[in-house]
Design a protein around this motif. Structure first.
Motif, short mmCIF file in Angstrom:
data_model
loop_
_atom_site.label_atom_id
_atom_site.label_comp_id
_atom_site.label_asym_id
_atom_site.label_seq_id
_atom_site.Cartn_x
_atom_site.Cartn_y
_atom_site.Cartn_z
N ALA A 94 0.83 -1.20 0.00
CA ALA A 94 0.00 0.00 0.00
C ALA A 94 0.86 1.26 0.00
N ARG A 95 0.43 2.27 -0.73
CA ARG A 95 1.10 3.56 -0.78
C ARG A 95 0.04 4.66 -0.74
N LEU A 96 0.26 5.65 0.10
CA LEU A 96 -0.64 6.80 0.20
C LEU A 96 0.13 8.04 -0.24
N ALA A 97 -0.27 8.61 -1.39
CA ALA A 97 0.42 9.79 -1.90
C ALA A 97 0.15 10.98 -0.98
N LEU A 98 1.20 11.70 -0.60
CA LEU A 98 1.06 12.85 0.27
C LEU A 98 1.17 14.15 -0.53
N PHE A 99 2.34 14.46 -1.05
CA PHE A 99 2.52 15.68 -1.84
C PHE A 99 3.82 15.54 -2.62
N SER A 100 3.99 16.42 -3.60
CA SER A 100 5.20 16.38 -4.42
C SER A 100 6.23 17.36 -3.87
N LEU A 101 7.49 17.04 -4.15
CA LEU A 101 8.61 17.86 -3.69
C LEU A 101 9.56 18.11 -4.84
N PRO A 102 10.20 19.27 -4.87
CA PRO A 102 11.23 19.48 -5.91
C PRO A 102 12.41 18.56 -5.66
N SER A 103 13.10 18.22 -6.73
CA SER A 103 14.26 17.36 -6.60
C SER A 103 15.31 18.04 -5.73
N PRO A 104 15.79 17.38 -4.68
CA PRO A 104 16.77 18.01 -3.78
C PRO A 104 18.02 18.43 -4.52
N PRO A 105 18.58 19.60 -4.19
CA PRO A 105 19.82 20.06 -4.85
C PRO A 105 21.01 19.28 -4.30
N GLY A 106 21.22 18.09 -4.83
CA GLY A 106 22.22 17.18 -4.29
C GLY A 106 23.62 17.77 -4.26
N MET A 265 9.98 8.10 -1.53
CA MET A 265 10.04 9.12 -2.57
C MET A 265 10.16 8.45 -3.93
N THR A 266 9.23 8.76 -4.81
CA THR A 266 9.27 8.23 -6.18
C THR A 266 9.27 9.40 -7.16
N ARG A 267 9.98 9.23 -8.26
CA ARG A 267 10.07 10.32 -9.24
C ARG A 267 8.72 10.51 -9.93
N SER A 268 8.31 11.75 -10.06
CA SER A 268 7.04 12.08 -10.70
C SER A 268 7.15 11.89 -12.21
N HIS A 269 6.17 11.19 -12.80
CA HIS A 269 6.18 10.97 -14.25
C HIS A 269 5.84 12.26 -14.99
N ALA A 270 4.97 13.05 -14.40
CA ALA A 270 4.55 14.29 -15.06
C ALA A 270 5.62 15.36 -14.98
N HIS A 271 6.36 15.38 -13.86
CA HIS A 271 7.40 16.40 -13.66
C HIS A 271 8.70 15.69 -13.26
N PRO A 272 9.59 15.42 -14.21
CA PRO A 272 10.82 14.65 -13.93
C PRO A 272 11.70 15.26 -12.85
N ARG A 273 11.59 16.57 -12.62
CA ARG A 273 12.44 17.21 -11.62
C ARG A 273 11.78 17.29 -10.25
N ARG A 274 10.67 16.60 -10.11
CA ARG A 274 9.97 16.59 -8.82
C ARG A 274 9.79 15.14 -8.35
N PHE A 275 9.66 14.99 -7.04
CA PHE A 275 9.43 13.69 -6.43
C PHE A 275 8.07 13.68 -5.75
N MET A 276 7.45 12.51 -5.74
CA MET A 276 6.20 12.34 -5.01
C MET A 276 6.52 11.65 -3.69
N LEU A 277 6.12 12.26 -2.60
CA LEU A 277 6.32 11.68 -1.28
C LEU A 277 5.10 10.85 -0.92
N LYS A 278 5.34 9.58 -0.56
CA LYS A 278 4.26 8.66 -0.24
C LYS A 278 4.47 8.04 1.13
N LEU A 279 3.35 7.73 1.76
CA LEU A 279 3.38 7.06 3.06
C LEU A 279 3.19 5.56 2.83
N ALA A 280 4.04 4.75 3.42
CA ALA A 280 3.99 3.31 3.23
C ALA A 280 4.19 2.61 4.56
N PHE A 281 3.93 1.31 4.56
CA PHE A 281 4.17 0.52 5.77
C PHE A 281 5.68 0.47 6.01
#
Length: 504
Positions: A94-106, A265-281
């Motif tokens: 199970a994954r619960l999408a929370l919000f998207s984040l910009p790609s961290p400036p590594g 954190m999974t990479r957003s398909h719509a916005h390659p430079r953003r990540f989707m933060l999800k809640l998981a077990f």
């Protein structure tokens, strides 16, 4: 000039709190009594730094806590055996999408981390030699090794952005070395697997637990600088991706710890430079992870063995085994050889117990093929990670509470020049909560809860993986029965370590 061994040892960070130096006016008022007081303090401070806390813990009904905790862990295993397989599979995926984040400036974060590390090394060389006032040992042993590890367990693998190598390598690529760190000069033999990280982690554990003065600032500064340079050269030779995967110990360690985080954190398909933060077990990524090879299995076992032996090596039981009177303990040099052997024995014993549990459990489930059992061991080893994290958190809790205060004080005066950058240099470090029954009881209950939650998480994770890799729920249940029994025993052992008579 480094202090003599006998003077450095009482300052060991995880051996207990130490009071800050008294004001000069107070020294004058003490008068002739000062020499006798110093002799007395020097003789007992190291051995009984946490004596009041441990004495109060021993007044608590720790046997009932241990029995109740063991029952809770055993009950969780039995209840999981009755739980619907479909429900467990849904929870683990199970994954619960929370919000998207910009790609961290590594590159920026890593470069900043490198600059901070360089400053800490300078502080270790140029600042005070007192490990409870110098920012380097407080940052390494309290902030990084204790607090940051717990942050990674909660928020995920932050080390991939905060490591101090990615930024400098990226800057070198930008200014004239386009392939450095990306195109390997030499090929790291595949057959080595996790052996480089395993060797480095053993060296790190030995330095922390056995060496004579791991928090001596100048010595630690040299060790930290050498470690950074060695890994920097290894990333240039073997490629950064390959070396961080199998060689650099903290990259391997924090990657495994980060797998237990409930945040994915999974990479957003719509916005390659953003990540989707999800809640998981928590630990769900371990369920679908590839099996670890033998070196990876040993690496995980080493993380648990090191913190377990750290606690055990301070108990009166260990001192009795090696023939040392704990009331006449002279310092680390007296037990360095015995502790070196003890650390190796702890790793070997845990490895034997884990593999024996795997072979016995698989035999109950009808599997007797050694190659398949070893492959399953590389899967089930992930279930020890939450237990390792739990031991880490419970073991270092009081150290974090005390040395965290020293860190805040040193942060305002990082070079010991009398500065007060953040208004905390005059912070009065308090340890009164270690001499109060109510406060110690609360700390003990928190430690107990951490140990129990870690073992229950390990059992839940093992069951979820067993359901994925065995044909029936019955086979899955039987395959982990012996391992679950070992986790119940280790729960009791962990609480015993926190409550038995010990030094420091």
């Amino acid at each position: 000039m480094p202090l003599p061994e006998t003077e450095m040892e009482p300052g060991r960070l995880d051996d207990g709190p130490r009071q800050r130096p008294a004001p000069k006016g107070m020294v004058r008022r003490i008068g002739p009594a000062l020499p006798a007081a110093l002799v007395t303090a020097a003789s007992v401070q190291h051995a009984f730094a946490h004596g009041s806390e441990r004495g109060l813990v021993m007044l608590l009904p720790t046997g009932y806590y241990a029995a109740g905790s063991a029952i809770a862990v055993a009950a969780s295993f039995l209840l999981l055996g009755l739980a619907p397989v479909a429900m467990i599979k849904r929870l683990s995926t199970a994954r619960l999408a929370l919000f998207s984040l910009p790609s961290p400036p590594g590159t920026l974060l890593s470069s900043f981390s490198f600059l901070v590390l360089a400053f800490l090394v300078f502080a270790g060389l140029a600042g005070t030699h007192d490990p409870l006032e110098n920012l380097l040992p407080l940052s390494i042993w309290t902030l990084f090794w204790v607090a940051f590890t717990l942050c990674v367990a909660v928020f995920g693998n932050l080390w991939r952005w905060l490591n101090p190598w990615s930024g400098p390598l990226a800057l070198m690529r930008r200014f004239g070395r386009p392939g450095i760190g990306r195109t390997p000069i030499l090929r790291l033999p595949k057959r080595l697997g996790y052996l480089p990280a395993l060797v480095l982690f053993f060296g790190f554990a030995w330095y922390e637990l056995v060496s004579l003065a791991p928090d001596n600032p100048p010595q630690l500064a040299i060790v930290v600088a050498f470690y950074w340079l060695m890994n920097f050269l290894a990333m240039i030779l073997f490629g950064q991706a390959r070396w961080t995967m199998y060689g650099e110990l903290f990259s391997v360690f924090y990657r495994m710890v980060g797998m237990m985080s409930p945040l994915v954190m999974t990479r957003s398909h719509a916005h390659p430079r953003r990540f989707m933060l999800k809640l998981a077990f928590p630990g769900s990524r371990c369920v679908t992870a590839k099996p670890l090879p033998p070196g990876g299995i040993l690496f995980v076992i080493l993380t648990l063995a090191a913190v377990s032996f750290d606690g055990f090596s301070k108990t009166f039981t260990w001192f009795s085994l090696i023939g040392v009177n704990p009331l006449e303990f002279e310092g680390r040099s007296q037990v360095s050889a015995a502790n070196s052997i003890g650390l190796l024995l702890a790793i070997g014993l845990l490895t034997i117990l884990f593999m024996a549990a795997m072979f016995a459990g698989c035999a109950f489930a009808g599997i007797r093929s050694a190659p398949r059992i070893i492959k399953l061991a590389g899967i089930f080893i992930y279930s020890l990670i939450p237990i390792s994290i739990a031991f880490h958190a419970a073991h270092y809790l009081t150290s974090l509470l005390v040395n965290g205060q020293y860190f805040l004080a040193a942060l305002s005066d990082p070079l010991s020049t009398g500065a007060d950058l953040f208004g905390t240099s005059g912070l009065v470090v308090t340890t009164s909560f270690l001499a109060n029954l109510d406060d110690v009881s609360l700390i003990w209950m928190v430690q107990t809860a951490i140990i129990v939650i870690g073992h229950i998480s390990g059992i839940m994770l093992a069951h979820a993986m067993a359901i994925r890799h065995f044909e029936t729920n019955r086979s899955a249940f039987l395959s982990q029965a012996v391992l679950a029994f070992g986790m119940v025993y280790y729960t009791v052992f962990g609480l015993w370590l926190l409550s038995t008579a010990s030094i420091g």
